[in-house]
Design a protein around this motif. Structure first.
Motif, PDB file in Angstrom:
ATOM      1  N   LEU A 146      -4.757  -2.002   0.520  1.00 56.61           N
ATOM      2  CA  LEU A 146      -3.544  -2.107  -0.280  1.00 56.61           C
ATOM      3  C   LEU A 146      -2.442  -1.265   0.329  1.00 56.61           C
ATOM      4  N   SER A 147      -1.245  -1.833   0.403  1.00 53.47           N
ATOM      5  CA  SER A 147      -0.085  -1.071   0.832  1.00 53.47           C
ATOM      6  C   SER A 147       0.290  -0.079  -0.262  1.00 53.47           C
ATOM      7  N   PRO A 148       1.123   0.905   0.037  1.00 53.94           N
ATOM      8  CA  PRO A 148       1.562   1.822  -1.034  1.00 53.94           C
ATOM      9  C   PRO A 148       2.166   1.064  -2.223  1.00 53.94           C
ATOM     10  N   ARG A 149       2.942   0.019  -1.931  1.00 54.09           N
ATOM     11  CA  ARG A 149       3.532  -0.768  -3.016  1.00 54.09           C
ATOM     12  C   ARG A 149       2.457  -1.547  -3.765  1.00 54.09           C
ATOM     13  N   GLY A 150       1.462  -2.078  -3.047  1.00 59.64           N
ATOM     14  CA  GLY A 150       0.391  -2.807  -3.698  1.00 59.64           C
ATOM     15  C   GLY A 150      -0.420  -1.920  -4.621  1.00 59.64           C
ATOM     16  N   LEU A 151      -0.679  -0.690  -4.177  1.00 64.29           N
ATOM     17  CA  LEU A 151      -1.418   0.262  -5.004  1.00 64.29           C
ATOM     18  C   LEU A 151      -0.629   0.605  -6.258  1.00 64.29           C
ATOM     19  N   PRO A 198      -5.490   7.291   2.815  1.00 66.47           N
ATOM     20  CA  PRO A 198      -4.584   6.303   3.427  1.00 66.47           C
ATOM     21  C   PRO A 198      -4.608   6.396   4.952  1.00 66.47           C
ATOM     22  N   ASP A 199      -4.421   5.234   5.616  1.00 68.88           N
ATOM     23  CA  ASP A 199      -4.383   5.229   7.073  1.00 68.88           C
ATOM     24  C   ASP A 199      -2.993   5.614   7.561  1.00 68.88           C
ATOM     25  N   ALA A 200      -2.759   5.472   8.865  1.00 72.39           N
ATOM     26  CA  ALA A 200      -1.493   5.904   9.451  1.00 72.39           C
ATOM     27  C   ALA A 200      -0.298   5.165   8.859  1.00 72.39           C
ATOM     28  N   ARG A 201      -0.518   3.924   8.393  1.00 75.63           N
ATOM     29  CA  ARG A 201       0.572   3.145   7.800  1.00 75.63           C
ATOM     30  C   ARG A 201       0.705   3.369   6.300  1.00 75.63           C
ATOM     31  N   GLY A 202      -0.191   4.196   5.751  1.00 76.86           N
ATOM     32  CA  GLY A 202      -0.144   4.467   4.316  1.00 76.86           C
ATOM     33  C   GLY A 202      -0.951   3.499   3.484  1.00 76.86           C
ATOM     34  N   TRP A 203      -1.693   2.576   4.138  1.00 77.80           N
ATOM     35  CA  TRP A 203      -2.517   1.612   3.413  1.00 77.80           C
ATOM     36  C   TRP A 203      -3.836   2.253   2.989  1.00 77.80           C
TER      37      TRP A 203
END
Length: 330
Positions: A243-248, A270-275
């Motif tokens: 999940l992306s930050p927005r999805g979460l 979260p990974d490097a992209r914040g997912w």
């Protein structure tokens, strides 16, 4: 604290009738010895209180005795005007009764409490149904409620989801629950206690014979257990999703509390992209496809493979559909 407990004992006996010292102790969370002392104090104060010995014994008030309570606190008076839900009361045919009761209570309150209670009604409104749903017709609700209250059996024709869809049931109605604006009947059918959606009752015939509701049946406890079992039955599989930050952030608005709890408990850093990678329960692959597509590009299904393939195939179909329609609208 003790004075409040004595008042509570009077109210319990006034509303419940005969109660044992053990029942009172359990309800008030004190020892049986404390109840005995409280009973002595009430008797000494002139309260017409009687104790009956034997297996069917207990404490009771003299028939016709009513206590008149004028010591409502400010918080208690205010809370009374938040306790009722006007919609469900009207569906039960009690809208006018609730309004009349509130008017009588308002008239009996001291001026300072009356003003504060009135402001509660002006500033707070309870709307039980959820968003985006029209009210369900509950034609048979008053008859069901009457059977629940008077402990009369019912013969109903009921529409359910699995085949055969229409079934006949002979019910012993134990209680009614309103959940997110929908009414549910908890009733015994044969040897089992089950839940029936009132709006799905097609025909209803009150039966003359009565039944005895079990004294130990706890409607609130049953309903909590039913919800837990329903969630467990509903979610039979699992899916791993990124999940992306927005999805979460959007997850609580789109998924059930059970899914949200599982996502929170299983979330990896979260990974490097914040997912964030989470593991959540799913009802079925068919159902999950629609659920995860609501998150759009903010969710990537990793497993099971079938679910990932179905979401990808649907995304491809959408791309073809919208890609081929560019410039054709209008």
């Amino acid at each position: 604290m003790r004075a409040s407990r004595l008042v509570s004992i009077l109210l319990l006996l006034q509303t419940r009738g005969l109660m044992t010292a053990q029942e009172l102790a359990g309800r008030l969370e004190v020892s049986v010895r404390t109840i005995y002392r409280d009973m002595e104090s009430l008797h000494a104060a002139g309260i017409p209180l009687y104790g009956d010995a034997g297996p069917r014994g207990g404490y009771r008030l003299l028939d016709g005795y009513r206590t008149r309570l004028t010591g409502l606190t400010t918080d208690e008076a205010e809370s009374l005007f938040l306790a009722g839900l006007p919609g469900p009361a009207a569906e039960l045919g009690l809208g006018a009764v609730v309004t009349a009761a509130q008017l009588k209570l308002m008239a009996a309150l001291p001026v300072e409490l009356r003003d504060r209670a009135g402001r509660i009604q002006e500033r707070f409104h309870l709307d039980a149904p959820t968003w985006y749903r029209d009210p369900e017709p509950v034609t048979h609700l008053p008859a069901v409620a009457d059977a629940v209250w008077n402990e009369h059996r019912l013969q109903v024709r009921y529409r359910r989801w699995k085949a055969p869809q229409e079934v006949e049931r002979r019910l012993e109605p134990y209680g009614l629950v309103v959940k997110a604006g929908r009414w549910y009947l908890v009733a015994r059918s044969g040897e089992d206690v089950r839940t029936y959606r009132v709006s799905q009752i097609l025909d209803l015939h009150p039966l003359p014979e009565r039944f005895t509701r079990p004294d130990d049946f706890d409607l609130a406890a049953y309903w909590q257990s039913y919800l837990e079992e329903f969630e467990a039955r509903l979610r039979r599989g699992e899916a791993v999703v990124r999940l992306s930050p927005r999805g979460l952030e959007r997850l609580p608005d789109l998924m059930t509390p059970g899914v949200m709890t599982a996502a929170r408990q299983s979330a990896e850093p979260p990974d490097a992209r914040g997912w964030t990678r989470v593991t959540v329960p799913i009802e079925s692959v068919d159902h999950a496809v629609g659920e995860f597509l609501r998150l759009g590009a903010d969710a990537e299904v990793l497993s099971p493979a079938e679910l990932r393939e179905r979401v990808a195939a649907t995304a491809e179909e959408l791309t073809l559909l919208y890609g081929s329609s560019r410039g054709t609208a209008g």
